[in-house]
Scaffold this motif. Structure first.
Motif, PDB file in Angstrom:
ATOM      1  N   PHE A 225       0.862  -1.173   0.000  1.00 29.34           N
ATOM      2  CA  PHE A 225       0.000   0.000   0.000  1.00 29.34           C
ATOM      3  C   PHE A 225       0.903   1.229   0.000  1.00 29.34           C
ATOM      4  N   THR A 226       0.553   2.248  -0.765  1.00 30.06           N
ATOM      5  CA  THR A 226       1.412   3.428  -0.783  1.00 30.06           C
ATOM      6  C   THR A 226       0.609   4.707  -0.934  1.00 30.06           C
ATOM      7  N   THR A 227       1.080   5.751  -0.264  1.00 30.07           N
ATOM      8  CA  THR A 227       0.463   7.063  -0.399  1.00 30.07           C
ATOM      9  C   THR A 227       1.118   7.819  -1.545  1.00 30.07           C
ATOM     10  N   VAL A 228       0.280   8.509  -2.322  1.00 30.34           N
ATOM     11  CA  VAL A 228       0.741   9.290  -3.473  1.00 30.34           C
ATOM     12  C   VAL A 228      -0.053  10.587  -3.518  1.00 30.34           C
ATOM     13  N   GLY A 229       0.400  11.531  -4.350  1.00 28.19           N
ATOM     14  CA  GLY A 229      -0.245  12.825  -4.395  1.00 28.19           C
ATOM     15  C   GLY A 229      -0.959  13.152  -5.689  1.00 28.19           C
ATOM     16  N   SER A 230      -0.982  12.220  -6.652  1.00 28.93           N
ATOM     17  CA  SER A 230      -1.626  12.508  -7.931  1.00 28.93           C
ATOM     18  C   SER A 230      -1.989  11.205  -8.630  1.00 28.93           C
ATOM     19  N   ARG A 231      -2.851  11.339  -9.634  1.00 22.71           N
ATOM     20  CA  ARG A 231      -3.227  10.166 -10.425  1.00 22.71           C
ATOM     21  C   ARG A 231      -2.012   9.618 -11.168  1.00 22.71           C
ATOM     22  N   ARG A 232      -1.183  10.507 -11.684  1.00 24.31           N
ATOM     23  CA  ARG A 232       0.015  10.049 -12.399  1.00 24.31           C
ATOM     24  C   ARG A 232       0.937   9.268 -11.465  1.00 24.31           C
ATOM     25  N   ALA A 233       1.117   9.763 -10.242  1.00 27.59           N
ATOM     26  CA  ALA A 233       1.952   9.041  -9.274  1.00 27.59           C
ATOM     27  C   ALA A 233       1.341   7.700  -8.928  1.00 27.59           C
ATOM     28  N   ALA A 234       0.019   7.635  -8.849  1.00 30.58           N
ATOM     29  CA  ALA A 234      -0.648   6.367  -8.558  1.00 30.58           C
ATOM     30  C   ALA A 234      -0.415   5.355  -9.678  1.00 30.58           C
ATOM     31  N   GLU A 235      -0.521   5.822 -10.919  1.00 30.01           N
ATOM     32  CA  GLU A 235      -0.276   4.929 -12.056  1.00 30.01           C
ATOM     33  C   GLU A 235       1.157   4.425 -12.052  1.00 30.01           C
ATOM     34  N   PHE A 236       2.087   5.308 -11.717  1.00 29.24           N
ATOM     35  CA  PHE A 236       3.495   4.924 -11.638  1.00 29.24           C
ATOM     36  C   PHE A 236       3.699   3.858 -10.563  1.00 29.24           C
TER      37      PHE A 236
ATOM     38  N   SER B 173      27.401  19.246 -14.228  1.00 31.04           N
ATOM     39  CA  SER B 173      27.519  20.698 -14.061  1.00 31.04           C
ATOM     40  C   SER B 173      26.179  21.365 -13.750  1.00 31.04           C
ATOM     41  N   GLU B 174      25.075  20.630 -13.937  1.00 31.18           N
ATOM     42  CA  GLU B 174      23.739  21.172 -13.682  1.00 31.18           C
ATOM     43  C   GLU B 174      23.135  20.569 -12.415  1.00 31.18           C
ATOM     44  N   ALA B 175      23.995  20.291 -11.439  1.00 31.81           N
ATOM     45  CA  ALA B 175      23.538  19.687 -10.191  1.00 31.81           C
ATOM     46  C   ALA B 175      22.492  20.554  -9.490  1.00 31.81           C
ATOM     47  N   ALA B 176      22.633  21.857  -9.570  1.00 28.40           N
ATOM     48  CA  ALA B 176      21.671  22.750  -8.926  1.00 28.40           C
ATOM     49  C   ALA B 176      20.272  22.529  -9.479  1.00 28.40           C
ATOM     50  N   ASP B 177      20.150  22.355 -10.797  1.00 27.79           N
ATOM     51  CA  ASP B 177      18.833  22.111 -11.399  1.00 27.79           C
ATOM     52  C   ASP B 177      18.277  20.758 -10.955  1.00 27.79           C
ATOM     53  N   ALA B 178      19.143  19.762 -10.808  1.00 27.53           N
ATOM     54  CA  ALA B 178      18.702  18.456 -10.331  1.00 27.53           C
ATOM     55  C   ALA B 178      18.147  18.564  -8.915  1.00 27.53           C
ATOM     56  N   HIS B 179      18.811  19.354  -8.073  1.00 31.09           N
ATOM     57  CA  HIS B 179      18.334  19.548  -6.706  1.00 31.09           C
ATOM     58  C   HIS B 179      16.997  20.292  -6.691  1.00 31.09           C
ATOM     59  N   ARG B 180      16.853  21.267  -7.580  1.00 31.72           N
ATOM     60  CA  ARG B 180      15.574  21.980  -7.650  1.00 31.72           C
ATOM     61  C   ARG B 180      14.442  21.036  -8.038  1.00 31.72           C
ATOM     62  N   MET B 181      14.710  20.150  -8.977  1.00 32.47           N
ATOM     63  CA  MET B 181      13.685  19.197  -9.374  1.00 32.47           C
ATOM     64  C   MET B 181      13.308  18.290  -8.206  1.00 32.47           C
ATOM     65  N   MET B 182      14.306  17.816  -7.477  1.00 31.37           N
ATOM     66  CA  MET B 182      14.009  16.925  -6.363  1.00 31.37           C
ATOM     67  C   MET B 182      13.223  17.652  -5.280  1.00 31.37           C
ATOM     68  N   GLU B 183      13.576  18.888  -5.004  1.00 33.92           N
ATOM     69  CA  GLU B 183      12.849  19.650  -3.997  1.00 33.92           C
ATOM     70  C   GLU B 183      11.424  19.953  -4.442  1.00 33.92           C
ATOM     71  N   GLY B 184      11.189  19.990  -5.752  1.00 32.24           N
ATOM     72  CA  GLY B 184       9.841  20.207  -6.256  1.00 32.24           C
ATOM     73  C   GLY B 184       8.902  19.065  -5.953  1.00 32.24           C
ATOM     74  N   GLY B 185       9.456  17.856  -5.777  1.00 31.66           N
ATOM     75  CA  GLY B 185       8.672  16.706  -5.337  1.00 31.66           C
ATOM     76  C   GLY B 185       7.812  16.055  -6.397  1.00 31.66           C
ATOM     77  N   ALA B 186       7.930  16.460  -7.657  1.00 25.11           N
ATOM     78  CA  ALA B 186       7.079  15.893  -8.696  1.00 25.11           C
ATOM     79  C   ALA B 186       7.749  14.741  -9.452  1.00 25.11           C
ATOM     80  N   HIS B 187       8.961  14.361  -9.043  1.00 22.84           N
ATOM     81  CA  HIS B 187       9.670  13.306  -9.761  1.00 22.84           C
ATOM     82  C   HIS B 187       9.103  11.932  -9.409  1.00 22.84           C
ATOM     83  N   HIS B 188       9.246  11.025 -10.345  1.00 22.23           N
ATOM     84  CA  HIS B 188       8.809   9.642 -10.164  1.00 22.23           C
ATOM     85  C   HIS B 188      10.016   8.735 -10.356  1.00 22.23           C
ATOM     86  N   GLY B 189      10.633   8.310  -9.278  1.00 20.11           N
ATOM     87  CA  GLY B 189      11.851   7.525  -9.361  1.00 20.11           C
ATOM     88  C   GLY B 189      13.072   8.376  -9.048  1.00 20.11           C
ATOM     89  N   LYS B 190      14.203   8.013  -9.640  1.00 24.58           N
ATOM     90  CA  LYS B 190      15.480   8.613  -9.294  1.00 24.58           C
ATOM     91  C   LYS B 190      15.864   9.752 -10.234  1.00 24.58           C
TER      92      LYS B 190
END
Length: 330
Positions: free
Chosen positions: A174-185, A306-323
């Protein structure tokens, strides 16, 4: 192989937001007798990286101050006392830091072969979450047959790994998710039931199914008391992070009455020998499941190092699915 004196890396210009991550240069790492030197193909981005960047998760004594707790790459040098790995071997590895760089020295015993069927880049996203989930949920524990495994944050790195391992080990996930797309994933990874925390109550739905035998939580805050309500008797609740805070007011009577086990851990501070034991069990028990199709790598996005800052911004946004990964293109 001629190795350079200096290497490119991602450094921190102080502590704070993603903007403190800058390109830098460091002396070339020299492996100790029990290490191997890995040319980094890719490095995983993980929650502890974000916490360290904010100044709250200092590296252990003797570890690199560079971020990066997992990598995939090619062995380019071996320490005098290690015999398993050879120059040219492809590995993925758990590190104590230093992965955001061209090269990193890693304990040979904390390296694993890249699983059959997994891309060299995608393999960088395996060690941190698989070591974490396996060591906390399965390693040294008896898992109830056909039990319910409640996982919070099912679309993230920890969650996506936990869903797959739970399903592969015969648990109802069982898992908690925040969207239909996350549920499908989550469903695509083997989740038995998804619970949208915006409009569904995980306590109610889990209790209707009989209660959770194991709960894996990265949320904390108000979820701590709610997890206790969702747990059945003799359950284990495992705390891996506190996205909503670690300070709570709690009635412990249900913990006693239900005979619950409440525990938590940070992987980085565990003894090297413990991580070695986990690595060998992963290689023996879990890694073959990739070739059988029971497990798969899950990469949401890759960024150049070299774009590590953008990767961190994406992770902090919380909309990623996986790694989320950082790659070296050289």
């Amino acid at each position: 192989m001629m190795l350079p004196d200096q290497m490119n890396c991602v450094e921190m210009d102080g502590v704070g937001g993603p903007e403190v991550l800058i390109s830098g240069s460091r002396p070339f790492p020299v492996p100790t007798a029990d290490e191997v030197l890995v040319r980094v193909i890719a490095a995983g981005v993980n929650g502890p990286d974000l916490v360290q960047r904010r100044g709250h998760y200092p590296p252990p004594e003797g570890a690199s101050d560079l971020l990066g707790l997992e990598v995939s790459g090619e062995v380019v040098a071996v320490g005098a006392d290690q015999t398993r790995w050879q120059v040219g071997d492809k590995v993925c590895a758990l590190t104590n830091g230093g992965g955001y760089a061209d090269y990193v020295s890693v304990l040979a015993d904390h390296c694993l072969p890249i699983p059959e069927g997994v891309d060299d880049v995608d393999a960088a996203g395996l060690p941190e979450t698989f070591f974490t989930v396996w060591s906390n949920v399965f390693f040294g524990h008896t898992v109830p047959e056909d039990g319910i495994f409640l996982i919070h944050g099912g679309s993230g790195g920890i969650g996506s790994t936990a869903i797959q391992l739970g399903a592969a080990m015969g648990l109802k996930t069982f898992t908690t998710v925040g969207s239909r797309r996350a549920a499908e994933f989550a469903k695509s990874l083997g989740a038995t039931q998804t619970i949208n925390y915006h409009n569904e109550d995980f306590v109610e739905l889990t209790r209707e199914a009989g209660g959770a035998d194991i709960i894996l939580d990265i949320i904390g805050g108000v979820y701590v008391a709610r997890n206790i309500k969702a747990a059945r008797h003799d359950a284990r609740i495992i705390q891996l992070a506190f996205n909503l805070g670690s300070k709570v007011e709690l009635n412990l009577m249900p913990v006693m009455l239900k005979r619950l086990t409440y525990t938590g851990a940070t992987l980085r501070s565990r003894p090297d020998s413990f991580k070695t034991d986990v690595a060998r069990e992963l290689e023996k028990t879990v890694w073959p499941l990739f070739a059988k199709g029971h497990l798969r790598s899950v990469t949401h996005a890759s960024f150049p190092m070299s774009e590590a800052a953008d990767a961190h911004r994406m992770m902090e946004g919380g909309a990623h699915h996986g790694k989320i990964l950082l790659t070296n293109t050289a």
